[in-house]
Design an enzyme around this catalytic site. Structure first.
Site, PDB file in Angstrom:
ATOM      1  CB  CYS A 115      52.552 -36.724 -49.845  1.00 22.46           C
ATOM      2  SG  CYS A 115      52.592 -38.367 -48.875  1.00 22.46           S
ATOM      3  CG  HIS A 251      50.462 -35.564 -53.545  1.00 26.76           C
ATOM      4  ND1 HIS A 251      51.827 -36.818 -53.573  1.00 26.76           N
ATOM      5  CD2 HIS A 251      49.911 -35.784 -52.185  1.00 26.76           C
ATOM      6  CE1 HIS A 251      51.697 -37.621 -52.805  1.00 26.76           C
ATOM      7  NE2 HIS A 251      50.485 -37.320 -51.618  1.00 26.76           N
ATOM      8  CG  ASN A 281      51.083 -40.927 -52.369  1.00 23.69           C
ATOM      9  OD1 ASN A 281      52.441 -40.275 -52.656  1.00 23.69           O
ATOM     10  ND2 ASN A 281      50.460 -40.574 -51.461  1.00 23.69           N
TER      11      ASN A 281
HETATM   12  N1  ACO Z   1      40.339 -53.834 -51.842  1.00 21.88           N
HETATM   13  C1  ACO Z   1      38.538 -53.902 -52.175  1.00 21.88           C
HETATM   14  N2  ACO Z   1      38.050 -53.474 -51.091  1.00 21.88           N
HETATM   15  C2  ACO Z   1      39.532 -52.286 -49.657  1.00 21.88           C
HETATM   16  C3  ACO Z   1      39.880 -52.196 -49.705  1.00 21.88           C
HETATM   17  C4  ACO Z   1      41.127 -52.662 -51.089  1.00 21.88           C
HETATM   18  N3  ACO Z   1      42.077 -53.104 -50.806  1.00 21.88           N
HETATM   19  N4  ACO Z   1      40.811 -51.377 -48.425  1.00 21.88           N
HETATM   20  C5  ACO Z   1      39.637 -51.306 -47.862  1.00 21.88           C
HETATM   21  N5  ACO Z   1      38.335 -51.699 -48.904  1.00 21.88           N
HETATM   22  C6  ACO Z   1      36.464 -51.672 -48.446  1.00 21.88           C
HETATM   23  C7  ACO Z   1      36.963 -51.584 -46.616  1.00 21.88           C
HETATM   24  O1  ACO Z   1      37.535 -52.856 -46.097  1.00 21.88           O
HETATM   25  C8  ACO Z   1      35.402 -50.801 -46.551  1.00 21.88           C
HETATM   26  O2  ACO Z   1      35.015 -51.993 -46.443  1.00 21.88           O
HETATM   27  P1  ACO Z   1      33.350 -52.206 -46.074  1.00 21.88           P
HETATM   28  O3  ACO Z   1      32.588 -50.959 -46.468  1.00 21.88           O
HETATM   29  O4  ACO Z   1      33.165 -53.528 -45.801  1.00 21.88           O
HETATM   30  O5  ACO Z   1      33.899 -51.764 -44.840  1.00 21.88           O
HETATM   31  C9  ACO Z   1      35.663 -50.158 -48.415  1.00 21.88           C
HETATM   32  O6  ACO Z   1      37.032 -51.562 -48.750  1.00 21.88           O
HETATM   33  C10 ACO Z   1      35.271 -49.232 -48.777  1.00 21.88           C
HETATM   34  O7  ACO Z   1      36.536 -48.337 -47.501  1.00 21.88           O
HETATM   35  P2  ACO Z   1      36.460 -47.162 -47.917  1.00 21.88           P
HETATM   36  O8  ACO Z   1      37.657 -46.153 -46.474  1.00 21.88           O
HETATM   37  O9  ACO Z   1      34.646 -46.830 -47.435  1.00 21.88           O
HETATM   38  O10 ACO Z   1      36.921 -46.884 -48.805  1.00 21.88           O
HETATM   39  P3  ACO Z   1      36.849 -45.074 -49.911  1.00 21.88           P
HETATM   40  O11 ACO Z   1      35.845 -44.518 -50.551  1.00 21.88           O
HETATM   41  O12 ACO Z   1      37.193 -44.286 -49.021  1.00 21.88           O
HETATM   42  O13 ACO Z   1      38.416 -44.866 -50.084  1.00 21.88           O
HETATM   43  C11 ACO Z   1      40.882 -44.878 -49.644  1.00 21.88           C
HETATM   44  C12 ACO Z   1      39.675 -45.421 -49.369  1.00 21.88           C
HETATM   45  C13 ACO Z   1      41.740 -44.797 -50.694  1.00 21.88           C
HETATM   46  C14 ACO Z   1      42.084 -45.169 -48.664  1.00 21.88           C
HETATM   47  C15 ACO Z   1      40.496 -43.213 -49.918  1.00 21.88           C
HETATM   48  O14 ACO Z   1      40.201 -43.027 -48.925  1.00 21.88           O
HETATM   49  C16 ACO Z   1      42.113 -42.405 -49.718  1.00 21.88           C
HETATM   50  O15 ACO Z   1      42.353 -42.595 -50.792  1.00 21.88           O
HETATM   51  N6  ACO Z   1      42.032 -41.845 -48.641  1.00 21.88           N
HETATM   52  C17 ACO Z   1      43.102 -41.049 -48.966  1.00 21.88           C
HETATM   53  C18 ACO Z   1      45.111 -41.604 -47.993  1.00 21.88           C
HETATM   54  C19 ACO Z   1      45.602 -41.536 -49.173  1.00 21.88           C
HETATM   55  O16 ACO Z   1      45.940 -41.112 -49.944  1.00 21.88           O
HETATM   56  N7  ACO Z   1      46.759 -41.476 -47.529  1.00 21.88           N
HETATM   57  C20 ACO Z   1      48.146 -40.820 -48.495  1.00 21.88           C
HETATM   58  C21 ACO Z   1      48.571 -40.085 -48.095  1.00 21.88           C
HETATM   59  S1  ACO Z   1      47.939 -38.562 -47.627  1.00 21.88           S
HETATM   60  C22 ACO Z   1      47.799 -37.937 -49.084  1.00 21.88           C
HETATM   61  O17 ACO Z   1      49.126 -38.326 -49.793  1.00 21.88           O
HETATM   62  C23 ACO Z   1      47.040 -37.247 -49.338  1.00 21.88           C
END
Ligand code: ACO
Length: 324
Positions: A115, A251, A281
């Site tokens: 990224c 980003h 993203n």
């Molecule tokens: N829809 C519904 N529920 C979902 C989904 C979805 N698409 N995806 C996950 N869940 C559930 C999980 O299973 C979990 O359930 P549980 O509590 O029963 O176990 C719950 O939602 C909560 O999941 P978390 O991981 O705590 O959610 P969080 O608030 O951390 O958000 C996310 C997740 C959006 C992935 C976040 O952590 C994030 O954005 N991380 C950065 C990842 C990223 O951006 N990567 C790209 C490359 S790096 C970069 O560009 C920065």
């Protein structure tokens, strides 16, 4: 000899025609618009058509930027293209785009910094211009990241989109780019990666095992912390303060990560360019797409100071502080 600076003379961008909304994704995975939007800020993403490649999007963004700059492709002496989804293993997508533009002969290469690819490419191009090696440079960030998405995995498939952005840089005796900061820490590889490749080999899984593996929550935490120190380092390197920055162009991965960086910079969100809602993203495409939107919508004006930053797989992280 007076110092040489690299100045952005124009921007361009390209998005695939097809838009996929969160409601569309509700039909294929167990998710909701409410979950996606509240966790990430994303409402929709653009997805490349069958046969539409990173190079196609890069070419369109490049033409757009060259036209706005009033620069002919034949005047370019360097093309640097950030991507982690190249058309082919080789030649580089930069070479493919170079030929399609008719800029044959100039140096052209890809940068894979996930990224952070565009900001890395911008940092490299800045060094070429400052050293006197190049006078007119095309810098592109382009991706078809959805080709690596597993559409059955709700944790990651909702996050990504396709797109490209480009800038034309010119050597100038005034800033321009004040500073760029580039970093990487390969020790975090397991938090965000694609496990297959030419040298490691492919698997019998769907799409030959090509798919993003991500520990979302951990990535989130490291991203916020790292971007915090990155903006501090960038301000120091440029000898500037938070109040000197007119626009943050981050980003576009997650609105909550963007808000945390804005808070660290004591900037209200009306001075932050946000396109994650529309583009999701797009990896290397995200910062130049946001920049082009900011320029073409009239938000960013000539003479304003912009802070560009990115974070991604590697981990890599990078910034550029510049006067537009
Ligand atoms: N829809 C519904 N529920 C979902 C989904 C979805 N698409 N995806 C996950 N869940 C559930 C999980 O299973 C979990 O359930 P549980 O509590 O029963 O176990 C719950 O939602 C909560 O999941 P978390 O991981 O705590 O959610 P969080 O608030 O951390 O958000 C996310 C997740 C959006 C992935 C976040 O952590 C994030 O954005 N991380 C950065 C990842 C990223 O951006 N990567 C790209 C490359 S790096 C970069 O560009 C920065």
């Amino acid at each position: 000899m007076p110092p040489i600076y690299a100045r952005i003379i124009a921007t361009g961008s390209a998005l695939p025609e097809r838009v996929v909304t969160n409601a569309d994704l509700e039909k294929i995975v167990d998710t909701t618009d409410e979950w996606i939007h509240s966790r990430t800020g994303i409402r929709q993403r653009h997805i490349a058509a069958d046969g539409e490649t990173t190079g196609d999007l890069a070419l369109q963004a490049a033409k757009n930027a060259l036209e706005a700059a009033g620069v002919k492709a034949s005047e370019l002496d360097l093309i640097v293209l950030g991507t982690t989804t190249p058309d082919l293993i080789f030649p580089s997508t930069a070479c493919l785009v170079q030929h399609r533009l008719g800029a044959n002969g100039c140096a052209a290469f890809d940068v894979n910094a996930a990224c952070s690819g565009f900001v890395y490419a911008l940092g490299i191009a800045d060094k070429f211009i400052r050293s006197g090696q190049s006078k007119k440079v095309l810098v592109i960030g382009a991706e078809t990241l959805t080709r690596m998405v597993d559409w059955t995995e709700r944790e990651s498939c909702v996050l990504f989109g396709d797109g490209a952005g480009a800038v034309v840089l010119e050597a100038c005796d005034e800033p321009g780019i004040y500073t760029t900061c580039l970093h990487a820490d390969g020790g975090h590889k397991d938090l965000l990666y694609n496990p297959v490749g030419v040298s490691v080999g492919f698997t019998d899984e769907p799409n030959h095992g090509v798919r993003i593996r991500m520990s979302g929550r951990e990535v989130f935490k490291v991203a916020v912390k790292t971007l915090d120190s990155l903006v501090e380092e960038t301000l120091q390197a440029a000898g500037m303060q938070e109040s000197d920055i007119d626009w943050l162009i981050p980003h576009q991965a997650n609105l909550r990560i963007i808000e945390a960086t804005a808070k660290r910079l004591k900037m209200s969100m009306d001075r932050v360019i946000v396109t994650v809602d529309k583009h999701a993203n797009t990896s290397s495409g995200s910062v130049p797409l946001a920049l082009d939107y900011a320029v073409r919508s009239g938000k960013v004006q000539r003479g304003q100071n912009l802070l560009l930053e990115a974070f991604g797989g590697g981990f890599t992280w990078a910034s550029a502080l510049l006067r537009y």
